[in-house]
Design a protein around this motif. Structure first.
Motif, PDB file in Angstrom:
ATOM      1  N   THR A   1       0.563 -13.038  -0.506  1.00 54.38           N
ATOM      2  CA  THR A   1      -0.071 -12.740   0.778  1.00 54.38           C
ATOM      3  C   THR A   1      -1.285 -11.847   0.544  1.00 54.38           C
ATOM      4  OG1 THR A   1       1.373 -10.841   1.058  1.00 54.38           O
ATOM      5  CG2 THR A   1       2.075 -12.905   2.065  1.00 54.38           C
ATOM      6  N   LYS A   2      -2.193 -11.862   1.501  1.00 56.77           N
ATOM      7  CA  LYS A   2      -3.380 -11.021   1.416  1.00 56.77           C
ATOM      8  C   LYS A   2      -3.114  -9.734   2.202  1.00 56.77           C
ATOM      9  CE  LYS A   2      -6.588 -14.848   0.985  1.00 56.77           C
ATOM     10  NZ  LYS A   2      -7.668 -15.608   1.600  1.00 56.77           N
ATOM     11  N   PRO A   3      -3.736  -8.628   1.787  1.00 57.66           N
ATOM     12  CA  PRO A   3      -3.552  -7.384   2.548  1.00 57.66           C
ATOM     13  C   PRO A   3      -4.191  -7.497   3.931  1.00 57.66           C
ATOM     14  CG  PRO A   3      -5.104  -7.066   0.738  1.00 57.66           C
ATOM     15  CD  PRO A   3      -4.530  -8.440   0.593  1.00 57.66           C
ATOM     16  N   THR A   4      -3.579  -6.837   4.912  1.00 56.81           N
ATOM     17  CA  THR A   4      -4.104  -6.896   6.278  1.00 56.81           C
ATOM     18  C   THR A   4      -5.369  -6.043   6.391  1.00 56.81           C
ATOM     19  OG1 THR A   4      -2.794  -4.996   6.970  1.00 56.81           O
ATOM     20  CG2 THR A   4      -1.781  -7.178   7.220  1.00 56.81           C
ATOM     21  N   LYS A   5      -6.105  -6.261   7.457  1.00 56.46           N
ATOM     22  CA  LYS A   5      -7.342  -5.507   7.676  1.00 56.46           C
ATOM     23  C   LYS A   5      -7.031  -4.021   7.836  1.00 56.46           C
ATOM     24  CE  LYS A   5     -11.511  -5.516  10.505  1.00 56.46           C
ATOM     25  NZ  LYS A   5     -12.193  -6.068  11.670  1.00 56.46           N
ATOM     26  N   ALA A   6      -5.951  -3.702   8.551  1.00 51.94           N
ATOM     27  CA  ALA A   6      -5.565  -2.305   8.780  1.00 51.94           C
ATOM     28  C   ALA A   6      -5.229  -1.620   7.459  1.00 51.94           C
ATOM     29  CB  ALA A   6      -4.378  -2.235   9.726  1.00 51.94           C
ATOM     30  N   SER A   7      -4.520  -2.322   6.565  1.00 56.62           N
ATOM     31  CA  SER A   7      -4.153  -1.701   5.287  1.00 56.62           C
ATOM     32  C   SER A   7      -5.384  -1.480   4.414  1.00 56.62           C
ATOM     33  CB  SER A   7      -3.116  -2.550   4.552  1.00 56.62           C
ATOM     34  OG  SER A   7      -3.671  -3.767   4.122  1.00 56.62           O
ATOM     35  N   LYS A   8      -6.360  -2.405   4.484  1.00 53.75           N
ATOM     36  CA  LYS A   8      -7.602  -2.210   3.740  1.00 53.75           C
ATOM     37  C   LYS A   8      -8.344  -0.970   4.245  1.00 53.75           C
ATOM     38  CE  LYS A   8      -8.676  -7.041   2.677  1.00 53.75           C
ATOM     39  NZ  LYS A   8      -9.568  -8.153   3.007  1.00 53.75           N
ATOM     40  N   GLU A   9      -8.441  -0.834   5.582  1.00 53.83           N
ATOM     41  CA  GLU A   9      -9.137   0.310   6.183  1.00 53.83           C
ATOM     42  C   GLU A   9      -8.435   1.613   5.826  1.00 53.83           C
ATOM     43  OE1 GLU A   9      -9.364  -0.589  10.333  1.00 53.83           O
ATOM     44  OE2 GLU A   9     -10.913  -2.113  10.061  1.00 53.83           O
ATOM     45  N   LYS A  10      -7.104   1.596   5.855  1.00 51.83           N
ATOM     46  CA  LYS A  10      -6.323   2.790   5.535  1.00 51.83           C
ATOM     47  C   LYS A  10      -6.562   3.197   4.080  1.00 51.83           C
ATOM     48  CE  LYS A  10      -1.554   4.429   5.632  1.00 51.83           C
ATOM     49  NZ  LYS A  10      -0.157   4.063   5.835  1.00 51.83           N
TER      50      LYS A  10
END
Length: 140
Positions: free
Chosen positions: A109-118
């Motif tokens: 799976t790819k990391p979510t946008k929220a996890s990238k921002e965090k």
């Protein structure tokens, strides 16, 4: 017939048993009676096993597998030959049951946008902390 699960059952003629002297418990009886069991099962040429199960079984067997594809199980924990026979057979059946279960394929799976921002936010905070530790250049 030895029932492994609802789909697989082994013919008793596919299993060879030999009895050897045990190094386990039994006192002086150990020196007189061959109570240890050496069970041999030819996983590579077994007509009872589907091909994929046989391949997984040979991987699971590890050091118990010979170069010819024969699984050797030695049971010598008990003083009596019948109990050692039962244990060796139970271990073989358990090994085949484990091999008959297919593992689920992992779907990456790819990391979510929220996890990238965090992650980027925490990197920024760490960067400012480290920048504050640096010595300031001396003005002439």
């Amino acid at each position: 017939m030895i029932e492994v699960n609802e789909f697989i059952s082994l013919d008793e003629s596919e299993i060879q048993e030999s009895f050897v002297r045990s190094s386990g418990p039994g006192g002086q009886n150990v020196n007189k009676v061959s109570s240890a069991v050496q069970l041999r099962f030819d996983a590579r040429h077994s007509p009872s096993l589907p091909n994929d199960v046989a391949i997984r079984l040979m991987k699971l067997a590890g050091s118990r597998l010979t170069q010819d594809g024969v699984i050797v199980i030695v049971a010598q924990n008990h003083r009596s030959q019948p109990r050692n026979r039962e244990e060796a057979l139970a271990r073989l059946v358990d090994l085949i049951r484990q091999a008959s279960v297919t593992q689920k394929r992992r779907r990456p799976t790819k990391p979510t946008k929220a996890s990238k921002e965090k992650r980027l936010e925490s990197k920024g905070k760490r960067s400012t902390i480290k920048a504050a530790r640096r010595s300031k250049p001396i003005a002439d």
